[in-house]
Design an enzyme around this catalytic site. Structure first.
Site: not given
Length: 831
Positions: A130, A132
Site C-alpha cells: 500500500y 504511492w
C-alpha cells in the site's frame, strides 16, 4: 551531457545527465508552480541508505538452510517449518542481515511462495504494497505485485485505502459512487467564476496540492484559488490549524475543536431549518430521508426503522453494539442547534448562525478534506456535509453544492479526460476475500477472527507470508507498537525496496529495487492534461532491479512467466499501455499521436474541458439518477440502517469520538494530536533527502505547539520534547506557532521509524525485540495513534482521534541514524 524527460509525484521535469551521473533536475517550463521537492529525486539515486544487494535476515537464513540440508530438494518446499524452527520472527528488525546473490535470493522467495501455496493455500499470502511508490503507471509496485500474485493463484488483498477509506465505503450508499471522494468535482474554472462563499472544512492546504499519484505536469491550484478570490469569493476555513488555508485568499479562520466538524455542520443545518432558509423543494425532489434528518436535527434522537415504516427513536450514544442498545442519555437527546454545537466545537453560537445565513444568501461551495474522515465515525463528516449542501439546495448549480477533497492532491478539481489513463492490468484474483486496508494488524494478530464490514460478516485469514513491494506500513499504519507485534506472526516477510526503510529492516528477505530515474515508464493522471514519457536517466545502482524484472525471474521459476509477462519487455509493455489509452481516446473523439512520436516528444497534452458536478442530475433526476437504491441522494439509507450499526446509523449524526478534548475521560493537560501530511516530503518518501532533512529540529521531526500551551509545560522553541500516551512515546523537536489552536499539537506523519534499541541489547538501527513499547527517537506520530476502524461500515483508519501528553525531555536525546546508516550485516557463518 544528455537531457531526458521524466516525471514524479511532485511534477514533471528534465534530467541533465553526464557520465551516468545526475547533474540537475529542472521542472518543465509549463509548470506554473513547480515543487522544490523534485530536486530530492536526484539525491535519492545515490543515497547512502540504498539497498545495494539482496539481503536475508540471519536467523531466518540459517533456519531455512538447515531445514533444506536435512530435507530432499524435491520436498523441502512442501513441508512445514519444523517445530524447533529457528527463523525467530520475533527478531525481525533486531538482528543483522546476510547479503546473498540474486539467484539464491530468488530461489528462496520462489521456494517460500511454493511452500505456502501448497500447504496453506493462497489466502495465506498477503499481498501488501500500500503506497504511492512510483508515478509511473507501468512500474507501479502495487500493480506489479498484484499482477504477479494473481498469476500465481491469488492472494489476500486490501479493499479501500488509508486516504479516504471511510468515505469510499459510505458514499456509494449516499451518492452512488466512491468517486465523489476521489476527483468527481466541479472544475476549477466553474468554481472560480461562480462561487461566492467557500466554506472549507479542513481548509485547502497548499502543501498537498504539490503532489499527484500518477505525476503532474502543472500545479494550477494556487492560481485558481487566487482567481476565485479576485472574482469576489469569500473563504471561511474551519480547522484547528490556521495555515491549512493560504493567506493569499484572506480566509476567515474559525479554529474548530478537532473531531467536532460534524457537530458544527449540524448546528448550521439546524439554523437553516428553524429559520426557514433551507430549500425544501430540492430535499423532496432530489433526496430521500429528508424528514428523518429533520427530526434528528430537532430532537437529537437517532432515527431507525425504514422510511415508509414506523420509526423507532433511540437516544444517541457512543459505540454500543446495536442502535437498539443506545443508552437513554438525556444530555445526548437534544436539538442539534447552534448553542449545542458551540459547546462541542468551541465556535460561538452566533458565529454559527451568521455563517448559516451567509451560506443561504450566497452561491456556496462546501468542501471537506480527506483528513476529516480519518477519525472516529469519519463517515459522518461526509454524510452530514451532503445533507447540509442538500438543505441549501445548490447541488448541481455552477459554483455551489459540495466538493470532497479539493486540494487533497494536485489534480483535484481539474477536469478529467473521458478515457482511462494508462494502467497495467492485474488480472483476476482467485482469492476473493480482501481485508479493509487499515485492518492489517487485526489480521495478523487474530487469524480466523470475525469482524463486520459494510454489511458483511468476515473472517481474517491465517497469514503465513507477507509480500510487500512499494509503500511503508511502518509509516502509514496506526499504533506501530501493535503492528510490530503482529508483524512477528507470519513465517516469512518479503520486501522490495530501493531504501532501508523500517519496513525493509523488519523483513526476512529484502530485494533491491530501482528508483524511478533508473527505468523507463509512462506517467499519467486523468486530472492532469499531460501524459508523460518517462525516459530512463541513469543505470540502476548497485545490483538493483525493477519490480517487473524481479517478478519476471520469479515467474520463470514458478512456471507462470507467460501469464505474467505476456512475452513483452519493459518498453513493449509501455508501448502497449499507451496504445490502449490512445484507442480509448479515439473512441471519445480525441486524437493522440502514435507511440514513437509520443516518446520522442516527451509526452502529449490533452485539451481540458469543464464540469459542473451533478448538473444533469439536478436538471432531471429521473432521467439522470444516481446509482443509489432510490436514484436520489440518500439522507436516510435503508441499506445502512438495516446493518444496525450503532457506530454508523441510517442517517448522519453526531457520535462522540473515543478520544477528543471534550471527553470526560480526557486526562488533564491532554492535547489533540493532528498527524497531518508533511510539507517537506510525500508520506515517508525521501525522508533522508535535503528538503526533509533540513526541516528537522534538533535532528527530529518537528511538532508545532501554541505558545501558551508550551509555556504552561515549560517548553521552549527548538527544544526536544517527549510526546506520549498509553500506546507509545516519541521524541520530537519543537516549533512554537500561533497558527496552532490551543489544545492541539501538530506532528506530521512520515518520519522514518526508529525505536530506541538499548533495552534489547542490540546496537543496530532497527527495532527492538526486548521492549514492547520502546521510545521512538525520530518523531513518528503513529506510535501514538489508535488502531481501530472508523466504524463497522468502513473500518477505515481513525488516526486523527488521538490524545497525547507532552513534556520536556531532559536526558541527552539519542541520535537519529535510520536515515543515514545501513542496517548491520554479518557473514553467513557468523555466530
Amino acid at each position: 551531457m544528455t537531457t531526458v524527460p521524466h516525471s514524479s509525484h511532485w511534477g514533471a521535469f528534465d534530467v541533465e545527465v553526464a557520465d551516468d551521473r545526475i547533474v540537475e533536475l529542472t521542472p518543465t517550463g509549463s509548470d506554473s508552480d513547480p515543487s522544490p521537492l523534485i530536486h530530492d529525486l536526484g539525491e535519492a539515486v545515490d543515497s547512502q541508505v540504498r539497498v545495494r544487494r539482496p539481503a536475508v535476515r540471519k536467523s531466518w537464513l540459517d533456519a531455512v538452510r538447515k531445514h533444506r540440508a536435512v530435507s530432499s530438494p524435491s520436498d523441502s518446499s512442501l513441508q512445514e517449518p519444523p517445530a524447533d524452527d529457528e527463523r525467530r520472527p520475533e527478531s525481525r528488525g533486531a538482528e543483522p542481515f546476510v547479503e546473498v546473490d540474486w539467484d539464491e535470493a530468488l530461489d528462496l522467495v520462489a521456494g517460500e511462495l511454493e511452500r505456502v501455496h501448497r500447504l496453506h493455500g493462497n489466502s495465506a499470502i498477503f499481498g501488501g504494497s500500500y503506497g504511492w511508490a512510483s508515478a509511473g503507471r507501468f512500474h507501479h509496485a502495487r500493480t506489479q505485485l498484484h499482477r504477479f500474485l494473481n498469476a500465481f493463484g491469488g492472494h489476500t488483498s486490501q479493499v479501500g485505502n488509508y486516504s479516504y477509506g471511510a468515505a469510499a465505503a459510505l458514499l456509494p450508499h449516499v451518492l452512488g459512487s466512491a468517486d465523489f471522494a476521489n476527483g468527481l468535482l466541479s472544475s476549477w474554472d466553474v468554481v472560480a467564476e461562480h462561487t461566492e462563499l467557500w466554506v472549507m472544512f479542513g481548509g485547502v492546504a497548499m502543501k498537498n496540492t504539490q503532489i499527484e499519484s500518477g505525476g503532474i505536469a502543472d500545479h494550477p491550484i494556487a492560481g485558481w484559488l487566487r482567481a476565485t478570490r479576485e472574482n469576489g469569493c469569500d473563504f471561511v476555513s474551519l480547522s484547528p490549524i490556521r495555515d491549512d488555508a493560504p493567506d493569499f485568499i484572506d480566509p476567515t479562520w474559525l479554529p474548530v475543536r478537532p473531531n467536532t466538524d460534524v457537530a458544527l455542520m449540524l448546528g448550521l443545518a439546524h439554523t437553516l431549518l428553524v429559520e426557514d432558509l433551507h430549500n425544501n423543494a430540492f430535499l423532496e425532489s432530489h433526496c430521500v430521508g429528508g424528514e428523518r434528518f429533520r427530526e434528528y436535527l430537532l430532537t437529537g434522537t437517532i432515527q431507525t426503522g425504514t422510511i415508509d415504516g414506523t420509526a423507532v427513536d433511540a437516544a444517541n450514544g457512543s459505540r454500543p453494539t446495536s442502535t437498539k442498545d443506545l443508552p437513554s442519555d438525556p444530555g445526548a437527546a437534544q436539538a442539534r442547534d447552534a448553542d449545542w454545537a458551540s459547546g462541542i466545537t468551541g465556535i460561538p453560537a452566533d458565529t454559527i448562525r451568521d455563517l448559516a445565513r451567509s451560506m443561504a444568501a450566497k452561491r456556496t461551495m462546501i468542501s471537506v478534506t480527506w483528513s476529516l474522515q480519518r477519525a472516529d465515525h469519519g463517515e459522518q463528516t461526509y454524510w452530514v456535509a451532503v445533507a447540509l449542501a442538500s438543505m441549501l439546495g445548490q447541488i448541481g448549480l455552477p459554483g455551489g453544492g459540495f466538493g470532497f477533497a479539493y486540494g487533497a492532491t494536485g489534480t483535484m478539481g481539474n477536469w478529467k479526460y473521458p478515457f482511462p489513463a494508462p494502467k497495467l492490468p492485474t488480472g483476476t484474483n482467485p482469492v476473493s476475500a480482501p481485508i479493509p486496508a487499515a485492518r492489517i494488524t487485526d489480521m495478523l494478530l487474530t487469524p480466523g477472527g470475525e469482524y463486520e464490514f459494510n454489511g458483511t460478516h468476515c473472517r481474517y485469514p491465517d497469514t503465513r507470508l507477507i509480500y510487500w513491494a512499494g509503500g511503508n506500513p511502518f509509516h502509514h499504519h496506526q499504533d506501530l507498537n501493535r503492528l510490530r507485534q503482529g508483524w512477528q506472526k507470519p513465517e516469512t516477510v518479503i520486501v522490495h525496496e530501493p531504501f532501508w526503510t523500517a519496513t525493509a529492516r523488519h523483513a526476512d528477505i529484502v530485494l533491491p529495487a530501482t528508483t524511478t530515474l533508473e527505468r523507463n515508464d509512462i506517467g499519467a493522471a486523468s486530472g492532469d492534461p499531460r501524459i508523460i514519457a518517462m525516459h530512463q536517466a541513469v543505470a540502476p545502482r548497485h545490483s538493483a532491479r525493477s519490480d517487473f524484472a524481479i517478478f519476471a525471474d520469479l515467474a520463470h521459476r514458478l512456471g507462470i512467466a507467460e501469464e505474467y509477462t505476456r512475452g513483452r519487455t519493459e518498453m513493449e509493455w509501455i508501448e502497449h499501455l499507451y496504445d490502449s489509452t490512445r484507442e480509448a481516446a479515439a473512441e471519445q473523439g480525441i486524437e493522440l499521436p502514435d507511440f514513437a512520436l509520443f516518446w520522442a516528444d516527451g509526452g502529449v497534452d490533452v485539451e481540458p474541458g469543464s464540469t459542473v458536478l451533478l448538473e444533469d442530475f439536478r436538471t432531471d433526476p429521473a432521467a439522470h439518477p444516481l446509482q443509489t437504491p432510490s436514484g436520489r441522494i440518500e439522507l436516510f439509507s435503508e441499506t445502512i440502517a438495516s446493518f444496525d450499526y450503532a457506530d454508523c446509523p441510517g442517517h448522519p449524526a453526531w457520535i462522540e469520538p473515543t478520544e477528543w478534548l471534550g471527553s470526560a475521560e480526557a486526562r488533564p493537560g491532554s492535547l489533540h494530536l493532528v498527524s497531518n501530511q508533511p510539507k517537506q516530503r510525500l508520506h515517508s518518501q525521501l525522508d533522508f533527502a535535503g528538503s526533509s532533512r533540513t526541516s528537522k529540529v534538533a535532528g527530529r521531526e518537528p511538532c508545532r505547539l501554541n505558545p501558551v500551551d508550551a509555556a504552561e509545560r515549560d517548553i521552549v522553541d527548538g527544544s526536544v520534547v517527549r510526546v506520549f500516551n498509553e500506546r507509545g512515546a516519541c521524541l520530537v523537536g519543537v516549533i512554537l506557532s500561533e497558527h496552532i489552536s490551543r489544545g492541539v499539537i501538530q506532528l506530521s506523519a512520515g518520519a522514518w521509524y526508529q525505536p530506541e534499541t538499548a533495552k534489547a541489547g542490540y546496537s543496530g538501527d532497527g527495532s527492538t525485540a526486548g521492549d514492547e513499547n520502546p521510545l521512538e527517537l525520530h518523531g513518528n506520530p503513529n506510535v501514538l495513534t489508535r488502531d481501530h476502524g472508523t466504524s463497522r461500515l468502513a473500518q477505515g483508519p481513525a488516526a486523527l482521534s488521538t490524545l497525547v501528553e507532552v513534556e520536556p525531555y531532559e536526558p541527552l536525546a539519542p541520535p537519529v541514524t535510520v536515515t543515514t546508516k545501513q542496517p548491520p550485516f554479518t557473514s553467513p557463518d557468523a555466530d
